[in-house]
Design a protein around this motif. Structure first.
Motif, mmCIF file in Angstrom:
data_model
loop_
_atom_site.group_PDB
_atom_site.id
_atom_site.type_symbol
_atom_site.label_atom_id
_atom_site.label_comp_id
_atom_site.label_asym_id
_atom_site.label_seq_id
_atom_site.Cartn_x
_atom_site.Cartn_y
_atom_site.Cartn_z
ATOM 1 N N GLU A 1 7.784 8.132 15.799
ATOM 2 C CA GLU A 1 6.493 8.917 15.258
ATOM 3 C C GLU A 1 5.974 8.215 14.473
ATOM 4 O O GLU A 1 5.095 8.025 14.380
ATOM 5 N N TRP A 2 6.980 8.769 13.202
ATOM 6 C CA TRP A 2 6.952 8.383 11.960
ATOM 7 C C TRP A 2 6.053 6.917 11.636
ATOM 8 O O TRP A 2 5.303 6.635 10.808
ATOM 9 N N PHE A 3 7.187 6.026 12.317
ATOM 10 C CA PHE A 3 6.732 4.941 12.096
ATOM 11 C C PHE A 3 4.948 4.238 12.594
ATOM 12 O O PHE A 3 4.749 3.541 12.718
ATOM 13 N N SER A 4 5.166 4.769 13.648
ATOM 14 C CA SER A 4 3.544 4.753 14.068
ATOM 15 C C SER A 4 2.526 4.965 13.423
ATOM 16 O O SER A 4 1.449 4.223 14.127
ATOM 17 N N LYS A 5 3.081 6.231 13.359
ATOM 18 C CA LYS A 5 1.794 6.498 12.266
ATOM 19 C C LYS A 5 1.504 5.828 10.969
ATOM 20 O O LYS A 5 0.353 5.644 10.351
ATOM 21 N N GLN A 6 2.046 4.757 10.581
ATOM 22 C CA GLN A 6 1.731 4.462 9.252
ATOM 23 C C GLN A 6 0.597 2.865 9.323
ATOM 24 O O GLN A 6 0.369 2.814 10.663
ATOM 25 N N LYS A 7 0.338 2.469 8.595
ATOM 26 C CA LYS A 7 -1.337 2.140 8.070
ATOM 27 C C LYS A 7 -0.224 0.364 7.895
ATOM 28 O O LYS A 7 0.530 0.208 7.633
ATOM 29 N N MET A 8 -0.935 -1.041 7.452
ATOM 30 C CA MET A 8 -0.641 -2.054 8.006
ATOM 31 C C MET A 8 -0.910 -2.154 6.121
ATOM 32 O O MET A 8 -1.699 -0.860 5.752
ATOM 33 N N GLY A 9 0.288 -3.156 5.292
ATOM 34 C CA GLY A 9 0.814 -2.635 4.545
ATOM 35 C C GLY A 9 1.557 -1.533 3.755
ATOM 36 O O GLY A 9 2.241 -2.311 2.691
ATOM 37 N N THR A 10 2.323 -0.949 4.777
ATOM 38 C CA THR A 10 3.465 -0.154 4.290
ATOM 39 C C THR A 10 4.603 -0.961 4.483
ATOM 40 O O THR A 10 5.025 -2.367 5.350
ATOM 41 N N TYR A 11 5.959 -0.783 3.213
ATOM 42 C CA TYR A 11 7.192 -1.498 3.320
ATOM 43 C C TYR A 11 7.754 -0.719 3.984
ATOM 44 O O TYR A 11 8.364 -0.065 2.942
ATOM 45 N N ARG B 1 0.641 -1.201 -0.392
ATOM 46 C CA ARG B 1 0.241 0.090 -0.655
ATOM 47 C C ARG B 1 1.132 1.357 -0.335
ATOM 48 O O ARG B 1 0.304 2.115 -0.390
ATOM 49 N N LYS B 2 1.771 1.230 0.931
ATOM 50 C CA LYS B 2 2.926 2.627 0.944
ATOM 51 C C LYS B 2 4.492 1.768 1.483
ATOM 52 O O LYS B 2 4.448 0.968 0.859
ATOM 53 N N PHE B 3 4.936 2.742 0.330
ATOM 54 C CA PHE B 3 6.257 2.567 0.947
ATOM 55 C C PHE B 3 6.866 3.898 1.908
ATOM 56 O O PHE B 3 6.966 4.694 1.227
ATOM 57 N N LEU B 4 8.061 3.040 2.953
ATOM 58 C CA LEU B 4 9.300 4.029 3.758
ATOM 59 C C LEU B 4 9.941 3.695 2.927
ATOM 60 O O LEU B 4 10.737 2.394 3.045
ATOM 61 N N PHE B 5 10.764 4.770 2.976
ATOM 62 C CA PHE B 5 12.844 5.011 2.436
ATOM 63 C C PHE B 5 13.427 5.898 3.030
ATOM 64 O O PHE B 5 12.454 6.450 3.080
ATOM 65 N N VAL C 1 2.533 4.277 -6.231
ATOM 66 C CA VAL C 1 2.397 4.007 -4.385
ATOM 67 C C VAL C 1 3.037 4.933 -4.452
ATOM 68 O O VAL C 1 3.734 5.643 -4.174
ATOM 69 N N PRO C 2 2.150 5.343 -3.447
ATOM 70 C CA PRO C 2 2.680 6.541 -2.620
ATOM 71 C C PRO C 2 3.629 5.832 -1.550
ATOM 72 O O PRO C 2 3.872 4.676 -1.248
ATOM 73 N N PHE C 3 4.598 6.966 -1.417
ATOM 74 C CA PHE C 3 6.024 6.417 -0.243
ATOM 75 C C PHE C 3 5.875 8.126 0.501
ATOM 76 O O PHE C 3 6.012 9.078 -0.265
ATOM 77 N N ASP C 4 6.921 7.676 1.399
ATOM 78 C CA ASP C 4 7.874 9.062 2.077
ATOM 79 C C ASP C 4 9.209 8.531 2.292
ATOM 80 O O ASP C 4 9.434 7.209 2.413
ATOM 81 N N PHE C 5 10.109 9.494 2.064
ATOM 82 C CA PHE C 5 11.406 9.479 2.359
ATOM 83 C C PHE C 5 12.390 9.900 2.495
ATOM 84 O O PHE C 5 12.476 11.768 2.837
ATOM 85 N N HIS C 6 13.047 9.673 3.948
ATOM 86 C CA HIS C 6 13.917 10.385 4.809
ATOM 87 C C HIS C 6 15.518 9.642 4.911
ATOM 88 O O HIS C 6 15.423 9.017 4.368
ATOM 89 N N ILE C 7 16.357 10.908 4.107
ATOM 90 C CA ILE C 7 17.477 11.288 4.772
ATOM 91 C C ILE C 7 18.057 11.630 5.943
ATOM 92 O O ILE C 7 17.819 12.466 5.927
ATOM 93 N N LEU C 8 18.933 10.385 6.345
ATOM 94 C CA LEU C 8 18.770 11.242 8.016
ATOM 95 C C LEU C 8 20.468 11.101 7.795
ATOM 96 O O LEU C 8 20.954 10.528 7.494
ATOM 97 N N GLN C 9 21.089 12.603 7.904
ATOM 98 C CA GLN C 9 22.286 12.932 8.387
ATOM 99 C C GLN C 9 22.969 12.539 9.676
ATOM 100 O O GLN C 9 24.137 11.681 9.658
#
Length: 148
Positions: A53-63, A9-13, A35-43
């Protein structure tokens, strides 16, 4: 290397500056398939504070895809598991050398191993061979006594 997971359903990068280039193809594929996605680069490590918080807000089917140095991937993976992601809900890719924790079978002391297959235990001096036996509970590999 990563493989693209169909039907999610969604991707997190999530990547550090070292791992960002390994996600490019997957992001492109997600864009092509709408496919909806969020992308974060953490320096830096202090930028990771929002991740829980970002992870806890995700719904089932998120990869989740995590790419970066060994320490970075471990930190983000632990946070993801604490938020409810399983090993089946994510893929990781480690850039550079992989640090392994090795438990000595003689004294049960912890040793750190980079790329070598044989080490000398820093606690008891025993020659150890790095085995494939991995403990999730200890997050470590077992070091057997080297037979000469």
């Amino acid at each position: 290397m990563f493989s693209y997971m169909e039907g999610k359903r969604k991707f997190l990068f999530c990547a550090d500056s070292e791992g960002v280039r390994y996600l490019h193809i997957l992001v492109r594929q997600a864009m092509d398939e709408n496919v909806p996605f969020d992308f974060h680069i953490l320096q830096e490590e202090r930028e990771e504070s929002f991740v829980n918080e970002w992870f806890s807000k995700q719904k089932m089917g998120t990869y989740l895809y995590i790419s970066g140095t060994s320490d970075f991937v471990k930190r983000i993976q632990v946070r993801a598991m604490n938020a409810g992601f399983s090993e089946h809900d994510m893929q990781t890719f480690i850039t550079g050398t992989i640090k392994k924790k090795l438990i000595c079978c003689t004294c049960h002391g912890e040793n750190e191993v980079l790329d070598s297959t044989h080490v000398v235990c820093v606690h008891c001096g025993q020659d150890l061979e790095v085995s494939d036996h991995y403990s999730r509970r200890l997050d470590a590999y077992l070091g057997y006594v080297t037979i000469k």
